[in-house]
Design an enzyme around this catalytic site. Sequence first.
Site, PDB file in Angstrom:
ATOM      1  N   GLY A  17      21.038  15.214 -18.990  1.00  0.00           N
ATOM      2  CA  GLY A  17      20.558  14.452 -20.156  1.00  0.00           C
ATOM      3  C   GLY A  17      19.073  14.735 -20.338  1.00  0.00           C
ATOM      4  O   GLY A  17      18.323  13.890 -20.827  1.00  0.00           O
ATOM      5  N   GLY A  18      18.678  15.930 -19.921  1.00  0.00           N
ATOM      6  CA  GLY A  18      17.258  16.309 -19.893  1.00  0.00           C
ATOM      7  C   GLY A  18      16.603  16.421 -21.250  1.00  0.00           C
ATOM      8  O   GLY A  18      15.378  16.552 -21.336  1.00  0.00           O
ATOM      9  N   GLY A  20      17.300  14.041 -23.629  1.00  0.00           N
ATOM     10  CA  GLY A  20      17.470  12.713 -24.235  1.00  0.00           C
ATOM     11  C   GLY A  20      16.162  11.933 -24.314  1.00  0.00           C
ATOM     12  O   GLY A  20      15.103  12.382 -23.858  1.00  0.00           O
ATOM     13  N   ALA A  23      14.484  10.972 -20.888  1.00  0.00           N
ATOM     14  CA  ALA A  23      13.812  12.129 -20.275  1.00  0.00           C
ATOM     15  C   ALA A  23      12.464  12.359 -20.958  1.00  0.00           C
ATOM     16  O   ALA A  23      11.445  12.598 -20.308  1.00  0.00           O
ATOM     17  CB  ALA A  23      14.701  13.367 -20.396  1.00  0.00           C
ATOM     18  N   LYS A 148      20.501   2.383 -15.680  1.00  0.00           N
ATOM     19  CA  LYS A 148      21.226   1.236 -16.220  1.00  0.00           C
ATOM     20  C   LYS A 148      21.790   1.614 -17.578  1.00  0.00           C
ATOM     21  O   LYS A 148      21.273   2.564 -18.178  1.00  0.00           O
ATOM     22  CB  LYS A 148      20.307   0.030 -16.313  1.00  0.00           C
ATOM     23  CG  LYS A 148      19.411   0.014 -17.557  1.00  0.00           C
ATOM     24  CD  LYS A 148      18.761  -1.332 -17.767  1.00  0.00           C
ATOM     25  CE  LYS A 148      18.417  -1.524 -19.210  1.00  0.00           C
ATOM     26  NZ  LYS A 148      17.640  -2.675 -19.540  1.00  0.00           N
ATOM     27  N   LYS A 182       7.458  -1.689 -10.426  1.00  0.00           N
ATOM     28  CA  LYS A 182       6.137  -2.147 -10.869  1.00  0.00           C
ATOM     29  C   LYS A 182       5.285  -2.535  -9.667  1.00  0.00           C
ATOM     30  O   LYS A 182       5.768  -3.160  -8.727  1.00  0.00           O
ATOM     31  CB  LYS A 182       6.283  -3.353 -11.811  1.00  0.00           C
ATOM     32  CG  LYS A 182       6.821  -2.950 -13.171  1.00  0.00           C
ATOM     33  CD  LYS A 182       6.874  -4.128 -14.102  1.00  0.00           C
ATOM     34  CE  LYS A 182       7.427  -3.724 -15.444  1.00  0.00           C
ATOM     35  NZ  LYS A 182       6.533  -2.850 -16.205  1.00  0.00           N
ATOM     36  N   GLU A 216       9.568  -9.947 -25.151  1.00  0.00           N
ATOM     37  CA  GLU A 216       9.224  -8.746 -25.914  1.00  0.00           C
ATOM     38  C   GLU A 216       8.896  -9.163 -27.343  1.00  0.00           C
ATOM     39  O   GLU A 216       9.534 -10.077 -27.877  1.00  0.00           O
ATOM     40  CB  GLU A 216      10.410  -7.778 -25.946  1.00  0.00           C
ATOM     41  CG  GLU A 216      10.772  -7.211 -24.594  1.00  0.00           C
ATOM     42  CD  GLU A 216      12.013  -6.337 -24.685  1.00  0.00           C
ATOM     43  OE1 GLU A 216      11.872  -5.150 -24.949  1.00  0.00           O
ATOM     44  OE2 GLU A 216      13.119  -6.873 -24.510  1.00  0.00           O
ATOM     45  N   ASP A 235      21.692  -6.856 -20.785  1.00  0.00           N
ATOM     46  CA  ASP A 235      20.605  -5.872 -20.836  1.00  0.00           C
ATOM     47  C   ASP A 235      19.415  -6.275 -19.954  1.00  0.00           C
ATOM     48  O   ASP A 235      18.716  -5.419 -19.431  1.00  0.00           O
ATOM     49  CB  ASP A 235      20.142  -5.726 -22.297  1.00  0.00           C
ATOM     50  CG  ASP A 235      19.220  -4.539 -22.497  1.00  0.00           C
ATOM     51  OD1 ASP A 235      19.563  -3.448 -21.999  1.00  0.00           O
ATOM     52  OD2 ASP A 235      18.160  -4.692 -23.131  1.00  0.00           O
ATOM     53  N   HIS A 240      17.232  -7.042 -14.515  1.00  0.00           N
ATOM     54  CA  HIS A 240      15.797  -7.212 -14.287  1.00  0.00           C
ATOM     55  C   HIS A 240      15.426  -8.635 -13.821  1.00  0.00           C
ATOM     56  O   HIS A 240      14.739  -8.812 -12.818  1.00  0.00           O
ATOM     57  CB  HIS A 240      15.005  -6.890 -15.552  1.00  0.00           C
ATOM     58  CG  HIS A 240      15.299  -5.533 -16.101  1.00  0.00           C
ATOM     59  ND1 HIS A 240      15.372  -4.416 -15.302  1.00  0.00           N
ATOM     60  CD2 HIS A 240      15.535  -5.099 -17.364  1.00  0.00           C
ATOM     61  CE1 HIS A 240      15.651  -3.358 -16.058  1.00  0.00           C
ATOM     62  NE2 HIS A 240      15.752  -3.751 -17.306  1.00  0.00           N
TER      63      HIS A 240
END
Length: 484
Positions: A17-18, A20, A23, A148, A182, A216, A235, A240
């Site tokens: 998927g390089g 996409g 990436a 994910k 993080k 967000e 999601d 997370h």
Amino acid sequence: MVSRVIPVEAFDLVIIGGTGDLARRKILPALYQRFNAGQIGKKSQIIGAARGEMTSEAYRAFAEEAIREFLDKSDVKVRALKSFLKLLSYVTLDAKGETGWEELAGKMHSDRIRAIYFSVGPSLFGDLAKRLHKHGMAGEGTRLVVEKPFGRDLASAKELNQMLARHFDESQIYRIDHYLGKETVQNLMAVRFGNMLFEPLWNSQYVDHIQITVAESVGVGTRGGYYDRSGAMRDMVQNHLMQLLCLIAMEPPAKFDPDAVRDEKLKVIRALDPVEPDNIVRGQYEGDGERPGYRNQVESRDSTTETFVALKAHISNWRWAGTPFYLRTGKRLKDRASEIAIIFKDAPHSIFEEDGQRHNNILTIRLQPNEGIELGVTIKEPGPGGMRLVDVPLDMSFAEVLGPDEADFPDAYERLIMDVIRGNQTLFMRGDEVEAAWAWTDPIIAEWDGSGQAPEPYAPGSSGPESAMFLMHRDGRRWREIKP
Ligand code: NAP
């Protein structure tokens, strides 16, 4: 302070998927940054793979464009970029067919670490695992990096785990949750387990409640198709927010070792009580004059997918019985801000009669923006006029304490990809953790699906639906303000 960069041994990394979006935006810029920092040497190779026909030359141009687009100008050094691009090549490869596999196998070094990054949808994971095995690329030195979403419920997550397990050992599988990469999240562990100060107070006797917010300000944008099948629970919460909760709530592991840490996280998930329907609120953002509402951004005009979730969770164990964990996440909210706040209980008795205010210590771990840790303490307001108290922050903002260079820490993807090469699984989710998280999430989603009720609408740029405020107010608490 000068940070130490320890170079890794030469490796082969394949990005399936390089070409996409992931990436382009994350993986290639992260690899360049580590090369520029001196961590990746000139003998390593990075192979992009996807179905589209492309020469290696064209792939290098594609990578250069991505790096220039997604990194700050100041990070892009012409000479370093030129050398980095020499590591790159491209193979036309089909996960579902035979195209490209022999060529890929021929490029790999059997005596190196071979990291295969599955930057494609999960429906291809099984095919990829099978073909890697068939073409002799599943041996000991191979590590799979898996993006994910890892399933959409317990059944599909189990199926994915089983498909991978047919050809790979769990020690070869790196399930990414970029929140765990993080800097502050890791610092949370350092603060908890590296200091005497916090751990004795880290329990329901001293902690009133915990808030985890991932807010967000953007909407779903062009990801509406994917998002509408997923929603905030799948999601964000299942992965997370759940991972953040685990790091806060887990018992001290015996050592900082991948399985010791992941065993403790798993125990937390398993100790979570089911969430009662009146302890959870889901919302969906509306539009305003400038921005479209969620339903205008997805195909289904009567979509009941949630773009906001707030919930109260309880962990049934000795440490946390009686201390609620309030989790909230949503899109198109007031600001982009993520933090964990540990709100300690009030002092048992106030000797300062004149003050008459409530004061409690709050430890805040800010994830974005401005990563850092802040401890709110109560002191005397300076000057004459009696003993008036004031709450002030003891700020451990990395930029101020460590200097700008130290605070300029690697992006989560940089750290996580290097951890894969070093073989450190601590910051990756184990298969049983993911399954346990789905086992807790599934009944919540099933209840929503069964009820057929639409999520509560909320105004764009707000703090979410009214009921989310009520979830706190009825407990005599309030959400912390969402501010960057
Ligand atoms: P994308 O933009 O649609 O890219 C998919 C890539 O996979 C393309 O390079 C595509 O190229 C390739 N591909 C598709 N089918 C293939 C096949 N049969 N064999 C080989 N290659 C194939 O998707 P993305 O946004 O990069 O996301 C990739 C994965 O990461 C998804 O699982 C997504 O959920 C996850 N993820 C993405 C983000 C993000 O910010 N984008 C964030 C977190 C997780 P060809 O069509 O030429 O084959």
